[in-house]
Design a protein around this motif. Structure first.
Motif, mmCIF file in Angstrom:
data_model
loop_
_atom_site.group_PDB
_atom_site.id
_atom_site.type_symbol
_atom_site.label_atom_id
_atom_site.label_comp_id
_atom_site.label_asym_id
_atom_site.label_seq_id
_atom_site.Cartn_x
_atom_site.Cartn_y
_atom_site.Cartn_z
ATOM 1 N N ILE A 151 0.823 -1.156 -0.062
ATOM 2 C CA ILE A 151 0.009 0.074 0.004
ATOM 3 C C ILE A 151 0.768 1.248 0.176
ATOM 4 O O ILE A 151 1.693 1.408 0.710
ATOM 5 C CB ILE A 151 -0.890 0.170 1.313
ATOM 6 C CG1 ILE A 151 -1.779 -1.225 1.329
ATOM 7 C CG2 ILE A 151 -1.881 1.363 1.185
ATOM 8 C CD1 ILE A 151 -2.668 -1.421 2.529
ATOM 9 N N ASN A 152 0.346 2.279 -1.095
ATOM 10 C CA ASN A 152 1.205 3.363 -0.939
ATOM 11 C C ASN A 152 0.069 4.570 -0.992
ATOM 12 O O ASN A 152 -1.014 4.424 -1.783
ATOM 13 C CB ASN A 152 2.348 3.639 -2.173
ATOM 14 C CG ASN A 152 3.503 2.898 -1.778
ATOM 15 O OD1 ASN A 152 4.451 3.397 -1.175
ATOM 16 N ND2 ASN A 152 3.735 1.339 -2.252
ATOM 17 N N GLY A 153 0.268 5.678 -0.641
ATOM 18 C CA GLY A 153 -0.541 6.849 -0.537
ATOM 19 C C GLY A 153 -0.605 7.439 0.579
ATOM 20 O O GLY A 153 0.417 7.479 1.521
ATOM 21 N N GLY A 154 -1.492 8.072 0.580
ATOM 22 C CA GLY A 154 -1.875 9.068 2.082
ATOM 23 C C GLY A 154 -3.421 9.580 2.179
ATOM 24 O O GLY A 154 -4.116 9.363 1.414
ATOM 25 N N LYS A 155 -3.642 9.738 3.478
ATOM 26 C CA LYS A 155 -5.111 10.143 3.890
ATOM 27 C C LYS A 155 -4.979 11.451 4.751
ATOM 28 O O LYS A 155 -3.484 11.836 5.248
ATOM 29 C CB LYS A 155 -5.620 9.093 4.796
ATOM 30 C CG LYS A 155 -5.691 7.718 4.279
ATOM 31 C CD LYS A 155 -6.621 7.669 3.082
ATOM 32 C CE LYS A 155 -6.879 6.109 2.364
ATOM 33 N NZ LYS A 155 -7.900 6.346 1.395
#
Length: 391
Positions: A151-155
């Motif tokens: 999982i890669n990304g951001g919130k």
């Protein structure tokens, strides 16, 4: 139509009201000023079984309906906490409902008994900078790698992740440009914390100071396929099952907060004497409080109607129509009630020791989350009034 509570419902409401007396406005004022997490409150509502109310008995729950949970939420807020109990209780429930509805037996055995007992809690990671209300626009991506996902990304604006034991991550497993239906290709992952590759930084914000919200980063977070909640690519549809309960419960908290603020304002209006009589004798003070009270009671009626429809197994559409009305009414009436409470107290309304300014701050969030007032009106315009889609 019967408006009487069952014996069990009255017991739940009474237990919540008694607990709220212990965690009174002064408790929440101190937590707010110190920006301290209300650990004692969260521990106690967990140990008393409030988080387990909607869960099955086999998992340590009470098999109660959403109406019972709404009654508990309203009583906890009205009894002294205002908006404080609303967010803590709600965030503890959302993960429980998602796991109860979509997890396999192994996942339920692992998480639900601990969730029901309040021994563990779960954060919910959906919102992103480029995907606020438009959840279909999320960019966090989970790439399949053998039996794992990376999982890669951001919130952002993810609340309580610093005080939880797991996080429910909403991520794309198929990129948006590769699906015909934008709602497809989204999956849910339930990940234990702490986890390598997950980091977060706090967001300094208005309103609630005892629950911190964070910008969250996922940097090559490797999770097992056993973390997948439900079916891959069907996550958005699975989320829909929690939207109506979320709206109903935030409306319950808004109603409880509004009633608390009005009770304080009414007592002040009875006791505060100016020019030889209580200020509550003046229509300029009395009428706004009376109007606000009527609006809160109307909103509370819609909350109970929505929760009853949910418990009776009505369709998502039938429940959603009333849930959205309840959320809009409750948020508007709460803001009006706390505003007029501050006006009634005058200068004292600005003083933290009188608590009303805190409830006024907290009610701002009810108009923004879990969905903005404008989006509830968009829903009602399209799905209830039958007007063309407006966005």
């Amino acid at each position: 139509m019967n408006f009487d509570l069952t014996m069990e419902q009255q017991m739940i409401a009474d237990m919540a009201a008694d607990l709220a007396k212990k965690y009174d406005p002064e408790y929440w004022r101190e937590k707010d000023e110190n920006k301290a997490y209300p650990q004692e409150f969260m521990d106690e509502i967990g140990s008393l079984g409030f988080f387990g109310l909607p869960l099955a008995e086999k998992w340590g729950g009470a098999d109660a309906g959403l109406t019972d949970v709404a009654l508990a939420m309203e009583a906890l807020c009205r009894g002294g906490g205002g908006g404080g109990p609303a967010l803590g209780y709600l965030f503890g429930l959302l993960g429980n409902l998602s796991v109860a509805h979509h997890a396999n037996d192994s996942q339920k055995e692992k998480y639900l008994p601990a969730f029901a007992a309040g021994e563990k809690t779960c954060a919910f990671a959906l919102s992103e900078p480029n995907a606020g209300t438009n959840s279909l626009n999320i960019e966090t991506f989970a790439k399949k790698d053998g039996d794992d996902y990376i999982i890669n990304g951001g919130k952002w604006f993810i609340t309580n992740i610093d005080n939880t034991d797991a996080v429910l991550i909403v991520a794309r497993t198929t990129k948006k440009e590769d699906v015909k239906n934008k709602a497809a290709g989204i999956s849910l992952f339930l990940v234990d914390l702490p986890a390598e590759g997950i980091s977060y930084t706090p967001i300094d914000k208005h309103g609630y100071h005892y629950y911190k919200s964070f910008q969250v980063f996922f940097d090559n977070v490797r999770v097992s396929k056993d973390c997948l909640l439900g079916e891959e690519g069907k996550g958005f549809y699975q989320l829909l099952g929690t939207l109506n309960p979320e709206r109903i419960l935030i409306a319950s908290g808004a109603c409880g907060t509004a009633k608390l603020a009005l009770e304080h304002a009414i007592e002040y209006a009875k006791e505060r004497n100016v020019f030889g009589q209580p200020i509550g004798a003046h229509q300029a003070v009395q009428h706004p409080l009376a109007a606000a009270y009527a609006k809160v009671e109307a909103a509370w009626g819609q909350v109970l109607k929505a929760a009853t429809l949910y418990d009776d197994g009505k369709s998502d559409k039938e429940v959603g129509d009333v849930a959205n009305m309840a959320k809009w009414l409750a948020a508007e009436s709460a803001l009006e009630a706390t505003h007029h409470a501050m006006q009634t107290l005058g200068g004292c309304g600005f003083a933290r020791e009188y608590h009303v300014e805190r409830w006024f701050r907290e009610c701002q969030l009810f108009r923004l989350a879990p969905v903005t007032q404008q989006m509830t009106l968009n829903y009602l315009g399209e799905h209830v009034l039958g007007l063309p889609k407006s966005y």
